[in-house]
Structures are given as C-alpha cells and as structure tokens.
Scaffold this motif. Sequence first.
Motif, PDB file in Angstrom:
ATOM      1  N   LEU A 207       9.761   0.233   1.314  1.00 11.02           N
ATOM      2  CA  LEU A 207       8.719   0.598   0.403  1.00 11.02           C
ATOM      3  C   LEU A 207       8.456  -0.167  -0.775  1.00 11.02           C
ATOM      4  O   LEU A 207       9.541  -0.061  -1.473  1.00 11.02           O
ATOM      5  CB  LEU A 207       8.438   2.094   0.412  1.00 11.02           C
ATOM      6  CG  LEU A 207       7.292   2.617  -0.334  1.00 11.02           C
ATOM      7  CD1 LEU A 207       6.009   2.666   0.706  1.00 11.02           C
ATOM      8  CD2 LEU A 207       7.492   4.061  -0.558  1.00 11.02           C
ATOM      9  N   ALA A 208       7.487  -0.509  -1.410  1.00  9.96           N
ATOM     10  CA  ALA A 208       7.125  -1.082  -2.364  1.00  9.96           C
ATOM     11  C   ALA A 208       5.855  -1.176  -3.090  1.00  9.96           C
ATOM     12  O   ALA A 208       4.694  -0.784  -2.072  1.00  9.96           O
ATOM     13  CB  ALA A 208       7.422  -2.823  -2.254  1.00  9.96           C
ATOM     14  N   PHE A 209       5.562  -1.079  -4.302  1.00 12.47           N
ATOM     15  CA  PHE A 209       4.225  -1.060  -4.935  1.00 12.47           C
ATOM     16  C   PHE A 209       4.028  -2.380  -5.813  1.00 12.47           C
ATOM     17  O   PHE A 209       5.010  -2.623  -6.544  1.00 12.47           O
ATOM     18  CB  PHE A 209       3.887  -0.005  -5.451  1.00 12.47           C
ATOM     19  CG  PHE A 209       3.911   1.275  -4.738  1.00 12.47           C
ATOM     20  CD1 PHE A 209       3.089   1.892  -4.235  1.00 12.47           C
ATOM     21  CD2 PHE A 209       5.270   2.230  -4.643  1.00 12.47           C
ATOM     22  CE1 PHE A 209       3.135   3.091  -3.289  1.00 12.47           C
ATOM     23  CE2 PHE A 209       5.315   3.256  -3.859  1.00 12.47           C
ATOM     24  CZ  PHE A 209       4.074   3.741  -3.378  1.00 12.47           C
TER      25      PHE A 209
ATOM     26  N   GLU B  58       4.383  -1.284   2.812  1.00 11.72           N
ATOM     27  CA  GLU B  58       5.102  -0.690   3.997  1.00 11.72           C
ATOM     28  C   GLU B  58       5.730  -1.647   4.895  1.00 11.72           C
ATOM     29  O   GLU B  58       4.969  -2.348   5.592  1.00 11.72           O
ATOM     30  CB  GLU B  58       4.443   0.333   4.491  1.00 11.72           C
ATOM     31  CG  GLU B  58       5.377   1.658   5.116  1.00 11.72           C
ATOM     32  CD  GLU B  58       4.522   2.768   5.640  1.00 11.72           C
ATOM     33  OE1 GLU B  58       5.069   3.942   5.365  1.00 11.72           O
ATOM     34  OE2 GLU B  58       3.714   2.684   6.340  1.00 11.72           O
ATOM     35  N   LYS B  59       7.139  -1.430   5.075  1.00 14.87           N
ATOM     36  CA  LYS B  59       7.700  -2.567   5.922  1.00 14.87           C
ATOM     37  C   LYS B  59       7.323  -2.493   7.280  1.00 14.87           C
ATOM     38  O   LYS B  59       6.971  -3.673   7.782  1.00 14.87           O
ATOM     39  CB  LYS B  59       9.184  -2.072   5.962  1.00 14.87           C
ATOM     40  CG  LYS B  59      10.088  -3.160   6.792  1.00 14.87           C
ATOM     41  CD  LYS B  59      11.517  -2.615   6.741  1.00 14.87           C
ATOM     42  CE  LYS B  59      12.398  -3.726   7.633  1.00 14.87           C
ATOM     43  NZ  LYS B  59      13.807  -3.507   7.422  1.00 14.87           N
ATOM     44  N   LYS B  60       7.166  -1.350   8.023  1.00 11.79           N
ATOM     45  CA  LYS B  60       6.613  -1.230   9.278  1.00 11.79           C
ATOM     46  C   LYS B  60       5.395  -1.930   9.432  1.00 11.79           C
ATOM     47  O   LYS B  60       4.891  -2.686  10.422  1.00 11.79           O
ATOM     48  CB  LYS B  60       6.717   0.335   9.889  1.00 11.79           C
ATOM     49  CG  LYS B  60       6.067   0.464  11.096  1.00 11.79           C
ATOM     50  CD  LYS B  60       6.399   1.887  11.522  1.00 11.79           C
ATOM     51  CE  LYS B  60       5.652   2.058  12.887  1.00 11.79           C
ATOM     52  NZ  LYS B  60       5.644   3.642  13.358  1.00 11.79           N
ATOM     53  N   ARG B  61       4.206  -1.589   8.754  1.00 11.63           N
ATOM     54  CA  ARG B  61       2.810  -2.034   8.496  1.00 11.63           C
ATOM     55  C   ARG B  61       2.870  -3.629   8.502  1.00 11.63           C
ATOM     56  O   ARG B  61       2.492  -4.264   9.177  1.00 11.63           O
ATOM     57  CB  ARG B  61       2.082  -1.369   7.669  1.00 11.63           C
ATOM     58  CG  ARG B  61       0.570  -1.562   7.679  1.00 11.63           C
ATOM     59  CD  ARG B  61      -0.243  -0.902   6.671  1.00 11.63           C
ATOM     60  NE  ARG B  61      -1.674  -1.167   6.634  1.00 11.63           N
ATOM     61  CZ  ARG B  61      -2.428  -0.463   7.250  1.00 11.63           C
ATOM     62  NH1 ARG B  61      -2.043   0.631   7.909  1.00 11.63           N
ATOM     63  NH2 ARG B  61      -3.898  -0.761   7.136  1.00 11.63           N
TER      64      ARG B  61
ATOM     65  N   LYS C  60       4.672 -13.535   6.806  1.00 11.66           N
ATOM     66  CA  LYS C  60       4.265 -12.364   5.873  1.00 11.66           C
ATOM     67  C   LYS C  60       5.168 -11.068   6.222  1.00 11.66           C
ATOM     68  O   LYS C  60       4.307 -10.095   6.138  1.00 11.66           O
ATOM     69  CB  LYS C  60       2.733 -12.399   6.119  1.00 11.66           C
ATOM     70  CG  LYS C  60       1.954 -13.665   5.764  1.00 11.66           C
ATOM     71  CD  LYS C  60       0.439 -13.629   6.133  1.00 11.66           C
ATOM     72  CE  LYS C  60      -0.196 -14.976   5.415  1.00 11.66           C
ATOM     73  NZ  LYS C  60      -1.737 -14.829   5.805  1.00 11.66           N
ATOM     74  N   THR C  61       6.333 -11.215   6.344  1.00 10.66           N
ATOM     75  CA  THR C  61       7.054  -9.961   6.397  1.00 10.66           C
ATOM     76  C   THR C  61       7.099  -8.911   5.191  1.00 10.66           C
ATOM     77  O   THR C  61       6.895  -9.713   3.825  1.00 10.66           O
ATOM     78  CB  THR C  61       8.410 -10.334   6.984  1.00 10.66           C
ATOM     79  OG1 THR C  61       8.996 -11.242   6.073  1.00 10.66           O
ATOM     80  CG2 THR C  61       8.329 -10.980   8.469  1.00 10.66           C
TER      81      THR C  61
ATOM     82  N   VAL D 250      -4.363  -0.085  -2.144  1.00 13.87           N
ATOM     83  CA  VAL D 250      -4.748  -0.723  -0.870  1.00 13.87           C
ATOM     84  C   VAL D 250      -3.739  -0.834  -0.045  1.00 13.87           C
ATOM     85  O   VAL D 250      -2.587  -1.167  -0.451  1.00 13.87           O
ATOM     86  CB  VAL D 250      -5.190  -2.065  -1.294  1.00 13.87           C
ATOM     87  CG1 VAL D 250      -5.426  -2.951   0.188  1.00 13.87           C
ATOM     88  CG2 VAL D 250      -6.497  -2.275  -2.066  1.00 13.87           C
ATOM     89  N   TYR D 251      -3.671  -0.193   1.211  1.00 14.74           N
ATOM     90  CA  TYR D 251      -2.599  -0.036   1.994  1.00 14.74           C
ATOM     91  C   TYR D 251      -2.652  -1.214   2.961  1.00 14.74           C
ATOM     92  O   TYR D 251      -3.429  -1.617   3.709  1.00 14.74           O
ATOM     93  CB  TYR D 251      -2.865   1.129   3.073  1.00 14.74           C
ATOM     94  CG  TYR D 251      -1.512   1.616   3.936  1.00 14.74           C
ATOM     95  CD1 TYR D 251      -0.464   1.256   3.794  1.00 14.74           C
ATOM     96  CD2 TYR D 251      -1.688   2.317   5.259  1.00 14.74           C
ATOM     97  CE1 TYR D 251       0.651   1.620   4.251  1.00 14.74           C
ATOM     98  CE2 TYR D 251      -1.060   2.695   5.698  1.00 14.74           C
ATOM     99  CZ  TYR D 251       0.371   2.403   5.504  1.00 14.74           C
ATOM    100  OH  TYR D 251       1.296   2.743   6.211  1.00 14.74           O
TER     101      TYR D 251
END
Length: 200
Positions: free
Chosen positions: A34-36, A51-54, A63-64, A94-95
């Motif tokens: 997770l990061a912001f 979010e890593k999974k998304r 673009k990982t 923005v997700y």
Amino acid sequence: QAQWAALENGKEAEGERLAVRGRVVAKRVFGKKLAFLGLRDATGEIQLFLEKKRLNANEDAAKTFKNLVDWVDAGDIVGARGTAKRTEKGELSVYVDDWEMLTKALAPLPDKFRGLTDVQTRYRKRELDLIANPDVRRTFELRARATSRIRRFLDDRGFLELETPTLHSQPGGAEAKPFETKHAALGLDLTLRIATELHL
C-alpha cells in the motif's frame, strides 16, 4: 471534488473512471502492498490510492506497484487513471489501476515540513519557490490578473503601450545612482534604466 462529496468513507465510485496528472508533492509507503501519493496541479491537490493487487493486474508489466514505488519520487510529474474512492479516514482519492511517468525530476524538492525558507534561494530559484510555496503562486496569479485588468482598462480607452530600452549609453534619473554594466560584444559601457520616460 464536489462531485463526490456524498461518497462515504471506505466506499468506491465504480461507475465513472477518472484521469488525473500533476506533480508529486508527497509520498507515503506502507509496507509492500500500500502507498499514497499527493498530487498537485494548478487547480488543487488530490491523493492517489495505490494498492499492489490492483496495480499488478495491469497488462503492462512495467506498471507494477514495485516499479511505481521505486521510480516515482517527490517532484516527478505523473499521470494516473482509476476510480474515485474515499479512504477510511475520509480522504478523497483516486483508486489507481494505471499510471504513467510524464516527467522525471532531476533534483529533489525541499523538505516538506520545513519548506523553502532561505530568502536568497527563493529569489534565485523562483521556479522552486513556486513549487514549494503555494501561497507564492497565488500571489503571482493575483499580480497577473491585476496587470491584465489595468492593461485592458487602458486599451479600451485608446492608450498605447510602449517599451523603452532597459540599458542606456548615458545615465538618467536625476540624482539616482546608476547601476553600471558593460556590453562585452560591442565594447560599450551601459547603465540600467531608472527613468522610463526619457526615450519618449
């Protein structure tokens, strides 16, 4: 942002995709998942929820989540796409499911908390001052609007705007002490203009 004012904490507006771009002014990484990022442009600031999974579901292997965390620093200009989401703490974000590096900053920004405080640096590196101090940008915007209004007022009444030389071969300005300089290519001794009306 008023469009999503009714969005509840922890909820995502899945119906509409967003695209934003701006300068990264803050970066917070929480572990490996997770990061912001705080993003700023001329209209304001918005938070990117990463979010890593998304992000790792993106078809582009470059673009990982890991690449974003490793490559993006404060000062970079990035673009991002995703949906509106309000965090559990109520921050509209923005997700992100897709991102792009638009411009890489070659030097780091000043410290976020202390800011750019040295007066000489602020005057010599005005572009850095505008990035680090939003109030300075607003001052420049107000000055530009005021100058534009005055110019439009005079134009509408038939006044003509003229430019006079900045450097003079002879000092002018009554008792004021002139600033002297030299034109190396022409071998001329020149003084900085003091009185703007002498050439009129």
